[in-house]
Design an enzyme around this catalytic site. Structure first.
Site, mmCIF file in Angstrom:
data_model
loop_
_atom_site.group_PDB
_atom_site.id
_atom_site.type_symbol
_atom_site.label_atom_id
_atom_site.label_comp_id
_atom_site.label_asym_id
_atom_site.label_seq_id
_atom_site.Cartn_x
_atom_site.Cartn_y
_atom_site.Cartn_z
ATOM 1 C CD GLU A 1 31.360 34.096 -32.407
ATOM 2 O OE1 GLU A 1 31.527 33.112 -31.683
ATOM 3 O OE2 GLU A 1 31.257 34.018 -33.640
ATOM 4 C CG ASP B 1 37.674 33.418 -35.781
ATOM 5 O OD1 ASP B 1 36.934 32.789 -36.542
ATOM 6 O OD2 ASP B 1 37.369 33.707 -34.611
HETATM 7 C C1 FRU Z 1 34.427 33.105 -34.280
HETATM 8 C C2 FRU Z 1 34.798 32.319 -33.018
HETATM 9 C C3 FRU Z 1 35.397 33.235 -31.962
HETATM 10 C C4 FRU Z 1 36.201 32.270 -31.130
HETATM 11 C C5 FRU Z 1 36.727 31.330 -32.177
HETATM 12 C C6 FRU Z 1 36.893 29.918 -31.720
HETATM 13 O O1 FRU Z 1 34.435 32.316 -35.417
HETATM 14 O O2 FRU Z 1 33.672 31.636 -32.534
HETATM 15 O O3 FRU Z 1 34.433 33.948 -31.225
HETATM 16 O O4 FRU Z 1 37.220 32.913 -30.412
HETATM 17 O O5 FRU Z 1 35.830 31.380 -33.263
HETATM 18 O O6 FRU Z 1 37.508 29.144 -32.703
#
Ligand code: FRU
Length: 458
Positions: free
Chosen positions: A202, A24
């Site tokens: 998320e 992300d």
């Molecule tokens: C989304 C996610 C988020 C989390 C991160 C962990 O891709 O699962 O929810 O904070 O990636 O790398």
């Protein structure tokens, strides 16, 4: 060079980490003439692992300078996704000598061997334009023992004259308010009822946009890997935010996504910019870790300026304009050949039309508009696909989305080595996808009358 790829697929206009893994985009903030891009990062491997915040910055959102990692796993856990703001009024008290602090709010993910993982929210601040961060000694600022409770997105809550924040909590989002970024009070919830996607939510974001002289609020939420949605995708809702909670204007007939392609997840917007600029993780979580890109794994989508547009067939919809447009010239009429591996095509026409890019290896990437007035992309014959069974399946190869307009169309494709984005109908449909052709695409053709212009880098 190569550990798993057949050739160099690193894009030029899309961000990729120098080495290691990214997912992300995090802490998107504009400050002092630079767009900062922090990102979920595993520096030691090309797959997901112990999460750090990597860091890059750019003056134009096209060319990125790499900086040292700013946060690494500590006693509270891994550093998961989050956001950043400029605390101009020094509400948190971290400012010194008149220097405006950048304050990051993120999730500390505590991993246990027994599997009872939990997530809490923490803050850290920078007094050197995002180059280094200091953890707040009072962390976590939102303690919890919940497992899926993450990805705080902080914004200025003008209605209440304080900070606002939206957080994913299991299968819904929670809204919070704070005067000082340290002490947070929950003010509301939204989800999960109705035809919204099932599964863990998320990386939410919430922001206002104007349409027809009115302010509407857009709530975006990444809906975790979900087969029905073609993997991980970002759903959006349009509605009202009263300072405490979000109320949708109504329901779309089907879940509506910010992107109709396969590869745009965990997308969030910049803080402190005049325009609302979106960046997403330019891969799909269901196969990202297997993509054949050697010393780095995964890219970010091209940044996109968002707006709301009132469309004839779909009513008010989210639209985007790619910042990569700034990199290309006016274009010239196509002679059927393609200029290298970074170019833009503008194709105009009416009715059904398939546009085909081809290479010497006999591979083809196609896109266009079909008989049912749907836009589509097809990467089923566009290159390597057996590195992952899902990537190689039909479900992750061909995808369509109904247009919100009738009649003539303009398809704009940006191609950047292995990342391609298709925009059409004022950006109300966008398809972002990665593809890995064995050899560069060298020719372009259309199966119906269409005008094709080729743009090269300025
Ligand atoms: C989304 C996610 C988020 C989390 C991160 C962990 O891709 O699962 O929810 O904070 O990636 O790398």
């Amino acid at each position: 060079m190569s550990t798993k790829g057949i050739r160099d697929f690193r894009p030029e206009l899309h961000f990729s980490p120098k080495t290691g893994w990214t997912n992300d985009p995090n802490g998107l903030v504009y400050e002092n003439g630079r767009y900062h891009l922090f990102y979920q990062h595993n520096p030691d491997d090309t797959v997901w692992g112990p999460m750090h915040w990597g860091h890059a910055s750019s003056a134009d959102l096209l060319h990125w300078e790499h900086h040292p990692i700013v946060m690494a796993p500590d006693e509270l856990g891994m550093i998961f996704s989050g956001s950043a703001v400029c605390d101009i009024e020094n509400t948190a008290g971290f400012g010194k000598d008149g220097k405006t602090p950048i304050v990051a709010m993120f999730t500390h993910h505590h991993h246990t061997e027994t599997g009872d993982d939990y997530e809490q929210q923490s803050i850290a601040y920078s007094l050197d334009d995002g180059m280094t961060f200091t953890m707040y000694e009072g962390n976590p600022v939102i303690p919890s023992r919940m497992r899926d409770f993450r990805d705080p997105k902080v914004f200025r809550n003008e209605q209440k004259g304080c900070w606002g924040m939206v957080l994913a909590a299991g299968d819904r989002v929670h809204f919070y308010a704070s005067k000082d970024l340290k002490s947070w009070e929950k003010t509301g919830e939204f989800g999960p009822e109705g035809n919204y996607s099932e599964g863990v939510w998320e990386c939410p974001d919430l922001f206002p946009l104007e349409v027809s002289g009115e302010t509407r609020w857009v709530l975006m939420v990444s809906m975790g890997p979900n087969e029905a949605n073609h993997g991980g995708r970002v759903q959006y809702f349009i509605g009202a935010f009263d300072g405490d909670t979000f109320t949708p204007d109504g329901r779309f007939t089907a879940p509506e996504f910010i992107d109709s392609g396969f590869d745009n997840y965990a997308a969030v917007t910049y803080y402190n910019t005049d325009e609302r600029i979106l960046v997403g993780w330019g891969d799909n979580p269901v196969y990202a870790g297997d993509t054949p890109t050697n010393e780095f794994c995964c890219v970010m989508t091209a940044p996109r300026v968002l707006s709301l547009v009132d469309t004839p067939l779909g009513g008010v919809r989210l639209a985007g304009r790619p910042v990569t447009d700034n990199a290309f010239d006016e274009g010239t009429p196509s002679d059927g050949t393609l200029p290298g591996e970074v170019f833009k095509l503008t194709v105009t026409g009416e009715g059904p039309c398939t546009v085909t890019l081809s290479n010497e290896a006999g591979q083809q990437f196609t896109f266009g508009v079909n008989e049912a007035n749907e836009a589509f992309i097809d990467r089923s014959k566009a290159g390597a696909r057996d590195f992952n069974p899902l990537f190689g399946s039909d479900w992750y190869s061909v995808i369509t989305a109904p247009r919100f307009y009738e009649g003539g169309w303009k398809l704009e494709l940006t191609f950047d080595h292995s990342a391609a984005e298709l925009f059409l109908d004022n950006g109300t449909r966008v398809f972002s996808q990665v593809l890995f052709p064995d050899a560069p695409f060298t020719s372009v053709s259309a199966d119906h009358a269409a005008e094709i212009r080729v743009h090269v880098l300025k």
